[in-house]
Scaffold this motif. Sequence first.
Motif, PDB file in Angstrom:
ATOM      1  N   TYR A 140       1.238  -1.101   0.147  1.00 48.22           N
ATOM      2  CA  TYR A 140      -0.164   0.303  -0.281  1.00 48.22           C
ATOM      3  C   TYR A 140       0.892   1.668   0.322  1.00 48.22           C
ATOM      4  O   TYR A 140       0.612   2.270   0.693  1.00 48.22           O
ATOM      5  CB  TYR A 140      -1.268  -0.284   1.016  1.00 48.22           C
ATOM      6  N   LYS A 141       2.158   0.981  -1.139  1.00 48.45           N
ATOM      7  CA  LYS A 141       2.864   2.365  -0.488  1.00 48.45           C
ATOM      8  C   LYS A 141       2.312   3.586  -0.986  1.00 48.45           C
ATOM      9  O   LYS A 141       2.807   4.847  -0.850  1.00 48.45           O
ATOM     10  CB  LYS A 141       4.125   2.504  -2.120  1.00 48.45           C
ATOM     11  N   MET A 142       0.786   4.082  -1.870  1.00 48.43           N
ATOM     12  CA  MET A 142       0.539   5.472  -1.961  1.00 48.43           C
ATOM     13  C   MET A 142      -0.281   5.668  -0.463  1.00 48.43           C
ATOM     14  O   MET A 142      -0.021   6.317  -0.284  1.00 48.43           O
ATOM     15  CB  MET A 142      -1.003   4.331  -2.648  1.00 48.43           C
ATOM     16  N   MET A 143      -0.399   5.089   0.359  1.00 40.23           N
ATOM     17  CA  MET A 143      -1.297   5.098   1.741  1.00 40.23           C
ATOM     18  C   MET A 143      -0.292   5.723   2.256  1.00 40.23           C
ATOM     19  O   MET A 143      -0.130   6.500   2.705  1.00 40.23           O
ATOM     20  CB  MET A 143      -2.024   3.832   2.768  1.00 40.23           C
ATOM     21  N   PHE A 144       0.905   5.386   2.926  1.00 40.08           N
ATOM     22  CA  PHE A 144       2.655   5.696   3.037  1.00 40.08           C
ATOM     23  C   PHE A 144       2.691   6.480   2.397  1.00 40.08           C
ATOM     24  O   PHE A 144       2.897   7.483   3.354  1.00 40.08           O
ATOM     25  CB  PHE A 144       3.386   4.523   3.120  1.00 40.08           C
ATOM     26  N   LEU A 145       3.031   6.533   1.312  1.00 38.44           N
ATOM     27  CA  LEU A 145       3.250   7.944   0.830  1.00 38.44           C
ATOM     28  C   LEU A 145       1.964   9.690   1.607  1.00 38.44           C
ATOM     29  O   LEU A 145       2.639  10.761   1.785  1.00 38.44           O
ATOM     30  CB  LEU A 145       2.985   8.585  -0.543  1.00 38.44           C
ATOM     31  N   ILE A 149       3.237  12.451   3.295  1.00 36.45           N
ATOM     32  CA  ILE A 149       2.615  13.969   2.817  1.00 36.45           C
ATOM     33  C   ILE A 149       2.269  15.124   4.466  1.00 36.45           C
ATOM     34  O   ILE A 149       2.065  15.655   4.674  1.00 36.45           O
ATOM     35  CB  ILE A 149       1.995  14.325   1.943  1.00 36.45           C
ATOM     36  N   MET A 150       0.688  13.982   4.652  1.00 36.43           N
ATOM     37  CA  MET A 150       0.186  15.069   6.031  1.00 36.43           C
ATOM     38  C   MET A 150       1.069  14.858   7.102  1.00 36.43           C
ATOM     39  O   MET A 150       1.098  16.405   7.742  1.00 36.43           O
ATOM     40  CB  MET A 150      -0.913  14.364   5.995  1.00 36.43           C
ATOM     41  N   GLY A 151       2.487  14.198   6.939  1.00 36.09           N
ATOM     42  CA  GLY A 151       2.898  14.050   8.355  1.00 36.09           C
ATOM     43  C   GLY A 151       4.290  15.282   7.968  1.00 36.09           C
ATOM     44  O   GLY A 151       3.804  15.783   8.901  1.00 36.09           O
ATOM     45  N   ILE A 213      10.360  23.012   0.809  1.00 37.12           N
ATOM     46  CA  ILE A 213      11.703  22.558   0.468  1.00 37.12           C
ATOM     47  C   ILE A 213      12.131  20.787   1.105  1.00 37.12           C
ATOM     48  O   ILE A 213      11.570  20.013  -0.135  1.00 37.12           O
ATOM     49  CB  ILE A 213      12.640  23.096  -0.051  1.00 37.12           C
ATOM     50  N   SER A 214      12.272  21.041   2.093  1.00 40.44           N
ATOM     51  CA  SER A 214      13.120  20.111   2.836  1.00 40.44           C
ATOM     52  C   SER A 214      11.744  18.550   3.127  1.00 40.44           C
ATOM     53  O   SER A 214      11.924  17.770   2.261  1.00 40.44           O
ATOM     54  CB  SER A 214      13.239  20.169   4.327  1.00 40.44           C
ATOM     55  N   VAL A 215      10.508  19.092   3.292  1.00 40.18           N
ATOM     56  CA  VAL A 215       9.600  18.363   3.708  1.00 40.18           C
ATOM     57  C   VAL A 215       9.048  17.976   1.318  1.00 40.18           C
ATOM     58  O   VAL A 215       8.806  16.239   1.348  1.00 40.18           O
ATOM     59  CB  VAL A 215       8.260  18.652   3.502  1.00 40.18           C
TER      60      VAL A 215
END
Length: 229
Positions: A140-145, A149-151, A213-215
Amino acid sequence: MEYGILIVFFIGVTILLRILFGCSKKRIEEIAKDKELDGIAKKYPNNINICKEYLQMLNNSSVKIEEDKNATNSLYIAISNKIIIADVKESFTRIQTIAHECLHSIQNRKILLFNFIYSNIYILYFIIISILAIYKVLPYKMMFLAILIMGGFIYYLVRSYLENDAMIKARFLAKEYMGNKKISSQEEIDRMIDKFDKLNDMGIRATNYALCISVIIEILIFCIICLIR
């Protein structure tokens, strides 16, 4: 395919942010160079004493103070309640830089500790999911992505709040300090504050840009890993 679209999107966001908020490091360094103001700043106490006087003004004398000649940046460490002052003796910017770190020491301690703990967890999360993605064992790579993003958004909000708050207030604390010391004339103080305002205008934009940018870089790295693996 979706990772390719996300990569293009975030590259576009990076370019847009650069256009809107990006500042030239060279330009900031040019503004920070002023031999006349450096000479005025030399009349003030050494960095350690300035820091102690700021903390007295802020009613926060419990902070440990350390001057590190090898450090390039001053910082406040919330977990140990310590201010480390870089070797900035020759620059007039030290008057505001030290005020900035002292102001960090009186910010909401819960937020400071949350930022310290959360930042480390966020970085660790990015490293772990990247390694798992490289070895193709991350489901579930998209879920971890999405979580990344939220993090990253939460990380940016907390860090930018702490930095913006200290940068904005440092100018006023420095002005009050110089006025109380009566070492400089009002004209000299006004000239110093005018330079601080110019530095802060660019510094706030540069800091927020750098945090964004770091994010985005971490998001891009993870998307690229997912795309090629």
